[in-house]
Design a protein around this motif. Structure first.
Motif, PDB file in Angstrom:
ATOM      1  N   PRO A   1     -12.987  21.999 -24.137  1.00 31.63           N
ATOM      2  CA  PRO A   1     -12.203  20.880 -23.653  1.00 31.63           C
ATOM      3  C   PRO A   1     -12.685  19.590 -24.065  1.00 31.63           C
ATOM      4  CG  PRO A   1     -13.336  22.471 -21.720  1.00 31.63           C
ATOM      5  CD  PRO A   1     -13.884  22.801 -23.316  1.00 31.63           C
ATOM      6  N   PRO A   2     -11.811  18.872 -24.661  1.00 28.74           N
ATOM      7  CA  PRO A   2     -12.239  17.335 -25.356  1.00 28.74           C
ATOM      8  C   PRO A   2     -12.644  16.620 -24.424  1.00 28.74           C
ATOM      9  CG  PRO A   2      -9.697  17.785 -25.147  1.00 28.74           C
ATOM     10  CD  PRO A   2     -10.232  19.017 -24.850  1.00 28.74           C
ATOM     11  N   ASN A   3     -12.304  16.705 -23.102  1.00 30.78           N
ATOM     12  CA  ASN A   3     -13.089  15.759 -21.973  1.00 30.78           C
ATOM     13  C   ASN A   3     -14.506  15.969 -21.873  1.00 30.78           C
ATOM     14  OD1 ASN A   3     -12.216  17.974 -20.706  1.00 30.78           O
ATOM     15  ND2 ASN A   3     -12.822  16.972 -19.135  1.00 30.78           N
ATOM     16  N   GLU A   4     -14.772  17.276 -22.075  1.00 36.08           N
ATOM     17  CA  GLU A   4     -16.457  17.614 -21.782  1.00 36.08           C
ATOM     18  C   GLU A   4     -17.203  17.169 -22.910  1.00 36.08           C
ATOM     19  OE1 GLU A   4     -16.726  21.776 -20.849  1.00 36.08           O
ATOM     20  OE2 GLU A   4     -15.782  21.382 -18.981  1.00 36.08           O
TER      21      GLU A   4
ATOM     22  N   SER B   1      -2.184  13.067 -23.776  1.00 38.69           N
ATOM     23  CA  SER B   1      -2.225  11.673 -24.184  1.00 38.69           C
ATOM     24  C   SER B   1      -3.520  11.678 -25.093  1.00 38.69           C
ATOM     25  CB  SER B   1      -2.706  10.870 -22.953  1.00 38.69           C
ATOM     26  OG  SER B   1      -4.182  11.402 -22.633  1.00 38.69           O
ATOM     27  N   LEU B   2      -4.285  12.774 -25.628  1.00 42.12           N
ATOM     28  CA  LEU B   2      -5.164  12.765 -26.423  1.00 42.12           C
ATOM     29  C   LEU B   2      -6.171  11.356 -26.406  1.00 42.12           C
ATOM     30  CD1 LEU B   2      -3.192  13.501 -29.706  1.00 42.12           C
ATOM     31  CD2 LEU B   2      -4.278  15.061 -28.248  1.00 42.12           C
ATOM     32  N   GLU B   3      -6.320  10.992 -24.827  1.00 43.52           N
ATOM     33  CA  GLU B   3      -7.383  10.010 -24.813  1.00 43.52           C
ATOM     34  C   GLU B   3      -8.651  10.131 -25.091  1.00 43.52           C
ATOM     35  OE1 GLU B   3      -8.032   9.369 -20.377  1.00 43.52           O
ATOM     36  OE2 GLU B   3      -6.653  10.931 -20.278  1.00 43.52           O
TER      37      GLU B   3
ATOM     38  N   THR C   1     -11.074   8.495 -27.809  1.00 39.97           N
ATOM     39  CA  THR C   1     -12.551   8.041 -27.394  1.00 39.97           C
ATOM     40  C   THR C   1     -13.690   8.464 -28.471  1.00 39.97           C
ATOM     41  OG1 THR C   1     -11.974   7.861 -24.996  1.00 39.97           O
ATOM     42  CG2 THR C   1     -14.313   8.219 -25.544  1.00 39.97           C
ATOM     43  N   LEU C   2     -13.346   9.527 -28.775  1.00 37.66           N
ATOM     44  CA  LEU C   2     -14.442  10.229 -29.934  1.00 37.66           C
ATOM     45  C   LEU C   2     -14.052   9.554 -31.021  1.00 37.66           C
ATOM     46  CD1 LEU C   2     -14.048  13.907 -28.692  1.00 37.66           C
ATOM     47  CD2 LEU C   2     -16.243  12.608 -28.769  1.00 37.66           C
ATOM     48  N   LEU C   3     -12.924   9.408 -31.719  1.00 40.46           N
ATOM     49  CA  LEU C   3     -12.624   8.603 -32.859  1.00 40.46           C
ATOM     50  C   LEU C   3     -13.324   7.369 -32.839  1.00 40.46           C
ATOM     51  CD1 LEU C   3      -8.886   9.506 -33.798  1.00 40.46           C
ATOM     52  CD2 LEU C   3     -10.778   9.979 -35.037  1.00 40.46           C
TER      53      LEU C   3
ATOM     54  N   LYS D   1     -10.923  17.245 -33.769  1.00 37.99           N
ATOM     55  CA  LYS D   1      -9.573  17.095 -34.253  1.00 37.99           C
ATOM     56  C   LYS D   1      -8.547  17.852 -33.427  1.00 37.99           C
ATOM     57  CE  LYS D   1      -8.628  17.443 -38.592  1.00 37.99           C
ATOM     58  NZ  LYS D   1      -8.276  15.868 -39.165  1.00 37.99           N
ATOM     59  N   PRO D   2      -7.568  17.141 -32.916  1.00 38.64           N
ATOM     60  CA  PRO D   2      -6.602  17.816 -31.909  1.00 38.64           C
ATOM     61  C   PRO D   2      -5.807  18.791 -32.871  1.00 38.64           C
ATOM     62  CG  PRO D   2      -5.734  15.805 -32.265  1.00 38.64           C
ATOM     63  CD  PRO D   2      -7.187  15.689 -32.763  1.00 38.64           C
TER      64      PRO D   2
END
Length: 468
Positions: free
Chosen positions: A39-42, A164-166, A170-172, A181-182
């Motif tokens: 999970p990218p949010n984590e 949304s790739l938000e 944030t990470l970028l 990377k998504p």
């Protein structure tokens, strides 16, 4: 075994050459995890997990299936039992899963990163549970800390086109050194199932893309819009999880009109779902080639087999298995069509049925282009096959039918931040396979020569293949 020898230093390494290859060449190579479901949010929020159950057992279908086979009540698997109760329930059955890869994975993941090299069982469960929880409170056991500790340099998440790739943004914009990377996963746009759910998804895709989707051409335009959006956020990889690639690749004018009516609600079903999926997949694959992306196809699962548990628990709860779909003809048609106008992107195909290993290993050879080293890849042992026997069979098929030295190696394909032990597992298996053949004279007993190939498979090939 005595305490401290559960996972010895030379685990799975059965010759002096294998030991040298692993310890001197493979062990310390960085990790490119180009496909996973983290999970990218984590990652962006640098989450800390409260318990070992939260990070280790929640969402782990492998463990859930073993627990059910041992008669463990669902309350201790997906139910309302406490985290300690669930952990104890898992620990109690670990001794019974001997010879299942879970036995190795469990103890490898306890050793790294937790430093625990003793058997997990009913007696040791509570001590191990509390020890792990204490470590999880430390900064180097946060999501970002764990990725750094495993020497990961790139994480490829799996994301829907409407995302949304938000968190990627944030990470970028952060100082986190690891690339996250998504990856573009548009399966919901090309698989026409329930009409209501499909139309609801298309409405969501329309909103995300700003394209009014009224027909198949505007659907492809919306997907192109999202591919470009993903590229702006660092994406260069797509992924598709399909039973097979579609056997048909075109739509008639009448079928295109039918799809317009289907979207408008004038008809409740589409007459040829395979043709529709094949047409859309072909069109987006052309865009991948245009963008110099890598496309991945995970093929061969039969999902949600237990209808009762599907109704009670929903999808992705551990009721999937290996299928026996025919694969060769549809792969040939799909890839061959893209090759007509040189529109075939770099491609990785993953096989879930070991009976088809040689089919996949030979299929990639049909479409190597003489320009890109290892352009077509037979992906590593996946899902039910990411264990010793499955990995060795994949490596042997690839070696027999293709060129092992161009292989881009292992990935986790996991939702767990502890799954990076799978890379260690793969590297030990690879080094043992090659080291034993060095010892018996099947390949040259030249450590630098073979060691370079090992390092390429572990890291360098993926670095070059994904343009990192």
């Amino acid at each position: 075994m005595k305490e401290g020898s559960v996972i010895p230093e030379d685990f799975l390494l059965y010759s002096k050459q294998a030991k040298a290859l692993y310890h001197d060449y493979a062990k310390d190579m960085p990790i490119i995890d180009y496909h996973n479901h983290l999970p990218p949010n984590e990652i962006a929020e640098n989450k800390k997990f409260k318990t070992i159950t939260e990070i280790w057992l929640k969402g782990d279908h492998y463990k859930w299936r073993a627990m059910r086979a041992m008669g463990v009540d669902e309350r201790y698997i997906t139910g309302d039992a406490s985290d300690l109760e669930k952990f104890k329930a898992w620990a109690k059955i670990v001794p019974a899963v001997i010879r299942n890869p879970l036995f190795h994975w469990t103890h490898m993941e306890l050793k790294n990163p937790f430093g625990i090299n003793k058997f997990l069982n009913e007696d040791s469960a509570e001590e191990i549970y509390h020890h792990c929880n204490e470590l999880l409170a430390q900064d180097n056991f946060s999501t970002q800390g764990l990725l750094k500790g495993f020497n990961v340099v790139m994480v490829g998440t799996t994301d829907d086109p409407t995302d949304s790739l938000e968190y990627h943004k944030t990470l970028l914009n952060s100082d986190f050194s690891i690339k996250v990377k998504p990856s573009f996963r548009p399966d919901k746009s090309l698989i026409i199932g329930d009409a209501g759910n499909y139309r609801a998804y298309i409405a969501k895709l329309s909103q995300a893309s700003g394209v009014d989707i009224k027909d198949v051409d505007s659907l492809v335009a919306a997907l192109r819009n999202r591919i470009e959006f993903f590229a702006e956020h660092g994406a260069s990889i797509s992924d598709h999880g399909l039973n097979t690639v579609p056997s048909k690749i075109s739509l008639t004018a009448a079928q295109k009109e039918e799809f317009k009516k289907f979207l408008a609600g004038a008809v409740d079903s589409f007459s040829d779902v395979d043709a529709f999926a094949g047409y859309v997949l072909t069109e987006v694959s052309k865009i991948y080639h245009e963008k110099d992306w890598v496309q991945q196809f995970h093929l061969g699962a039969i999902r949600n087999n237990n209808h009762g548990q599907m109704k009670r628990l929903g999808p992705d709860t551990g009721y999937d298995s290996i299928a026996d779909y025919p694969q060769a003809q549809s792969l040939s048609n799909f890839l061959g069509n893209l090759s007509l106008e040189d529109q075939l992107a770099k491609t990785i195909i993953y096989n879930l049925n070991p009976a088809d290993n040689d089919v996949f290993a030979t299929m990639i050879g049909n479409f190597q282009d003489g320009k890109t080293r290892g352009k077509m890849q037979f992906g590593s042992g996946w899902w039910f096959l990411d264990q010793k026997d499955g990995m060795e069979k994949q490596l042997n098929s690839l070696s027999n039918m293709g060129v092992l030295s161009t292989f881009v190696g292992m990935l986790t394909d996991s939702r767990s931040f502890l799954s990076y032990s799978r890379h260690e597992y793969f590297r030990r298996i690879l080094c043992n396979l090659l080291g034993n053949e060095m010892e018996n004279g099947q390949i040259p007993d030249d450590e630098k020569w073979i060691g370079k190939i090992v390092q390429d498979i572990c890291f360098n090939n993926a670095k070059n293949y994904f343009n990192l």
